[in-house]
Write a protein that holds these residues in place. Sequence first.
Motif, PDB file in Angstrom:
ATOM      1  N   MET A   1       0.716  -1.135  -0.125  1.00 10.82           N
ATOM      2  CA  MET A   1      -0.018   0.021  -0.003  1.00 10.82           C
ATOM      3  C   MET A   1       0.967   1.315   0.145  1.00 10.82           C
ATOM      4  O   MET A   1       1.923   1.245   0.675  1.00 10.82           O
ATOM      5  N   ASP A   2       0.655   2.183  -0.888  1.00 10.57           N
ATOM      6  CA  ASP A   2       1.298   3.465  -1.162  1.00 10.57           C
ATOM      7  C   ASP A   2       0.599   4.390  -0.148  1.00 10.57           C
ATOM      8  O   ASP A   2      -0.543   4.794  -0.404  1.00 10.57           O
ATOM      9  N   VAL A   3       1.285   4.573   0.946  1.00  9.43           N
ATOM     10  CA  VAL A   3       0.600   5.326   2.153  1.00  9.43           C
ATOM     11  C   VAL A   3       0.300   6.919   1.596  1.00  9.43           C
ATOM     12  O   VAL A   3      -0.842   7.362   2.045  1.00  9.43           O
ATOM     13  N   LEU A   4       1.246   7.418   1.088  1.00  7.59           N
ATOM     14  CA  LEU A   4       1.037   8.907   0.393  1.00  7.59           C
ATOM     15  C   LEU A   4      -0.291   9.026  -0.069  1.00  7.59           C
ATOM     16  O   LEU A   4      -1.103   9.782  -0.221  1.00  7.59           O
ATOM     17  N   SER A   5      -0.516   8.030  -1.345  1.00 11.01           N
ATOM     18  CA  SER A   5      -1.402   8.222  -2.419  1.00 11.01           C
ATOM     19  C   SER A   5      -2.792   7.921  -1.603  1.00 11.01           C
ATOM     20  O   SER A   5      -3.849   8.391  -1.582  1.00 11.01           O
ATOM     21  N   ASP A   6      -2.885   7.048  -0.475  1.00  4.69           N
ATOM     22  CA  ASP A   6      -3.921   6.614   0.075  1.00  4.69           C
ATOM     23  C   ASP A   6      -4.229   7.919   1.013  1.00  4.69           C
ATOM     24  O   ASP A   6      -5.392   7.911   1.043  1.00  4.69           O
ATOM     25  N   VAL A   7      -3.380   8.448   1.729  1.00  2.00           N
ATOM     26  CA  VAL A   7      -3.729   9.629   2.562  1.00  2.00           C
ATOM     27  C   VAL A   7      -4.515  10.756   1.572  1.00  2.00           C
ATOM     28  O   VAL A   7      -5.488  11.313   1.954  1.00  2.00           O
ATOM     29  N   LEU A 212       3.362   1.399   8.677  1.00  2.00           N
ATOM     30  CA  LEU A 212       2.236   2.323   7.957  1.00  2.00           C
ATOM     31  C   LEU A 212       1.568   1.629   6.596  1.00  2.00           C
ATOM     32  O   LEU A 212       0.446   1.610   6.421  1.00  2.00           O
ATOM     33  N   ARG A 213       2.446   1.146   5.947  1.00  2.00           N
ATOM     34  CA  ARG A 213       1.880   0.315   4.846  1.00  2.00           C
ATOM     35  C   ARG A 213       1.111  -0.797   5.152  1.00  2.00           C
ATOM     36  O   ARG A 213      -0.013  -1.244   4.735  1.00  2.00           O
ATOM     37  N   ALA A 214       1.447  -1.426   6.172  1.00  2.00           N
ATOM     38  CA  ALA A 214       0.507  -2.710   6.800  1.00  2.00           C
ATOM     39  C   ALA A 214      -0.826  -2.071   7.291  1.00  2.00           C
ATOM     40  O   ALA A 214      -1.746  -2.890   7.032  1.00  2.00           O
ATOM     41  N   ILE A 215      -0.790  -0.998   7.800  1.00  2.00           N
ATOM     42  CA  ILE A 215      -1.940  -0.528   8.536  1.00  2.00           C
ATOM     43  C   ILE A 215      -2.913   0.036   7.583  1.00  2.00           C
ATOM     44  O   ILE A 215      -4.232  -0.445   7.279  1.00  2.00           O
ATOM     45  N   HIS A 216      -2.465   0.617   6.363  1.00  2.00           N
ATOM     46  CA  HIS A 216      -2.971   1.227   5.117  1.00  2.00           C
ATOM     47  C   HIS A 216      -3.495  -0.003   4.414  1.00  2.00           C
ATOM     48  O   HIS A 216      -4.771  -0.175   3.806  1.00  2.00           O
ATOM     49  N   GLY A 217      -2.893  -1.244   4.594  1.00  2.00           N
ATOM     50  CA  GLY A 217      -3.341  -2.269   3.449  1.00  2.00           C
ATOM     51  C   GLY A 217      -4.182  -3.029   4.033  1.00  2.00           C
ATOM     52  O   GLY A 217      -4.946  -3.533   3.223  1.00  2.00           O
ATOM     53  N   GLU A 218      -4.286  -3.188   5.298  1.00  2.00           N
ATOM     54  CA  GLU A 218      -5.112  -4.076   5.954  1.00  2.00           C
ATOM     55  C   GLU A 218      -5.695  -3.238   7.378  1.00  2.00           C
ATOM     56  O   GLU A 218      -5.287  -3.766   8.459  1.00  2.00           O
ATOM     57  N   PRO A 219      -6.552  -2.378   7.132  1.00  2.00           N
ATOM     58  CA  PRO A 219      -6.892  -1.596   8.395  1.00  2.00           C
ATOM     59  C   PRO A 219      -7.897  -2.676   9.178  1.00  2.00           C
ATOM     60  O   PRO A 219      -7.901  -2.297  10.339  1.00  2.00           O
ATOM     61  N   GLY A 220      -8.515  -3.545   8.588  1.00  2.00           N
ATOM     62  CA  GLY A 220      -9.423  -4.392   9.383  1.00  2.00           C
ATOM     63  C   GLY A 220      -8.820  -5.604  10.166  1.00  2.00           C
ATOM     64  O   GLY A 220      -9.416  -6.231  10.808  1.00  2.00           O
ATOM     65  N   ARG A 221      -7.270  -5.705   9.919  1.00  2.00           N
ATOM     66  CA  ARG A 221      -6.614  -6.712  10.852  1.00  2.00           C
ATOM     67  C   ARG A 221      -6.499  -6.242  12.379  1.00  2.00           C
ATOM     68  O   ARG A 221      -6.512  -5.366  12.537  1.00  2.00           O
ATOM     69  N   LEU A 255      -3.887   3.648  14.184  1.00  2.00           N
ATOM     70  CA  LEU A 255      -4.709   2.608  13.694  1.00  2.00           C
ATOM     71  C   LEU A 255      -6.023   2.801  13.626  1.00  2.00           C
ATOM     72  O   LEU A 255      -6.990   2.847  12.567  1.00  2.00           O
ATOM     73  N   THR A 256      -6.517   3.230  14.712  1.00  2.00           N
ATOM     74  CA  THR A 256      -7.927   3.576  15.237  1.00  2.00           C
ATOM     75  C   THR A 256      -8.340   4.701  14.281  1.00  2.00           C
ATOM     76  O   THR A 256      -9.855   4.794  13.765  1.00  2.00           O
ATOM     77  N   TRP A 257      -7.777   5.696  14.397  1.00  2.00           N
ATOM     78  CA  TRP A 257      -7.923   6.934  13.660  1.00  2.00           C
ATOM     79  C   TRP A 257      -8.000   6.793  11.747  1.00  2.00           C
ATOM     80  O   TRP A 257      -9.082   7.232  11.193  1.00  2.00           O
ATOM     81  N   TRP A 258      -7.257   5.921  11.461  1.00  2.00           N
ATOM     82  CA  TRP A 258      -7.457   5.678  10.314  1.00  2.00           C
ATOM     83  C   TRP A 258      -8.715   4.615   9.825  1.00  2.00           C
ATOM     84  O   TRP A 258      -8.962   4.684   8.845  1.00  2.00           O
ATOM     85  N   ARG A 259      -8.657   3.773  10.742  1.00  2.00           N
ATOM     86  CA  ARG A 259     -10.022   2.989  10.415  1.00  2.00           C
ATOM     87  C   ARG A 259     -11.214   3.657  10.390  1.00  2.00           C
ATOM     88  O   ARG A 259     -12.099   3.459   9.646  1.00  2.00           O
ATOM     89  N   MET A 260     -11.268   4.556  11.419  1.00  2.00           N
ATOM     90  CA  MET A 260     -12.532   5.422  11.361  1.00  2.00           C
ATOM     91  C   MET A 260     -12.642   6.547  10.170  1.00  2.00           C
ATOM     92  O   MET A 260     -13.650   6.749   9.470  1.00  2.00           O
ATOM     93  N   THR A 261     -11.482   6.784   9.599  1.00  2.00           N
ATOM     94  CA  THR A 261     -11.311   7.694   8.380  1.00  2.00           C
ATOM     95  C   THR A 261     -11.742   6.661   7.145  1.00  2.00           C
ATOM     96  O   THR A 261     -12.388   7.139   6.086  1.00  2.00           O
ATOM     97  N   THR A 262     -11.221   5.593   7.031  1.00  2.00           N
ATOM     98  CA  THR A 262     -11.545   4.594   6.103  1.00  2.00           C
ATOM     99  C   THR A 262     -12.921   4.394   6.061  1.00  2.00           C
ATOM    100  O   THR A 262     -13.843   4.504   4.868  1.00  2.00           O
ATOM    101  N   ALA A 263     -13.606   4.323   7.402  1.00  2.00           N
ATOM    102  CA  ALA A 263     -15.157   3.941   7.432  1.00  2.00           C
ATOM    103  C   ALA A 263     -15.952   5.074   6.730  1.00  2.00           C
ATOM    104  O   ALA A 263     -17.119   4.884   6.110  1.00  2.00           O
TER     105      ALA A 263
END
Length: 308
Positions: A1-7, A212-221, A255-263
Amino acid sequence: MDVLSDVVAAMRTGRPHSARRDKYAPWGLRFAAADEAGFHVMLRGSAWLIPQGGEPVALAPGDVVFLAHGQGHALASGLDVPLQDVRLLPDGTWSGPPEPPAGEAREGCPDTVTLCGTYRLDRDRAHRLLAELPEVVHLPARVGGHRSLWAAVELLGMELEERRPGSEAIVTSLLDTLLLYILRAWWESERAAGRDRGWAAALADPAVAAALRAIHGEPGRAWTVAQLGAVGGLSRAAFARRFAALVGEPPLTYLTWWRMTTAGRLLRHDDLSLREVSERTGYTSEFAFAKAFKREFGVAPGRYRRAG
């Protein structure tokens, strides 16, 4: 996962806009503060960028400036030139300098040619990565520097100068590309100047960047700090210290903040059920997800989706 692109994808809303403008001295434009992030590129000539409450910045041919926080500012051919207020047009571009009176044509080449544009960002979910940027990011032109950035600028300028079939989609894609190149160029400049800190340092750090790539790649893990540390090849304690020092908060908080942003993004832009959204963001029940979402956003997930 490309963190910059994802953000950037998570923060961007609506469509970006841009325009190529010819200017004849003397000229001066005042831009009011806005929710949009904006940029100016000097394709020809020179100008002064005058930030609100900041020192003027001399701009030369090839310079790029990026205003990430929507700060009010002026752009003028000289520091003593009267400024004209410009307004945001319905298509997202800014009105330009006044046209010459009817029957009077401009003679010769314009003194200055600029490429300006805006990006609409979700300020309610401002990522730390963009929040760290200064009010004005100035990328001076230099021989051999930021070649990818200038390749995107050149292509964008060509499309805006002469609209052809497909230009609308091309311009939108080039603007998204340009934003990523601007951010990358600034972080590279920061590292070259020895100011490698914050998110610039986090993305350059092998262990933290891997996590960070792991978090953005699998936020549900169901990530643990130890698992994230192992991804980066560090012990739990060493990883937790390094992550917090560079990112500015503990791993599981981010991780929690990114999960909510993704949601929030999934609820607004995807036709997924509440159960599917909760599963994709690491919650075992809709009730637990709804409770966490309301705590973060202040409204229930269903209401948030309807408001979008």
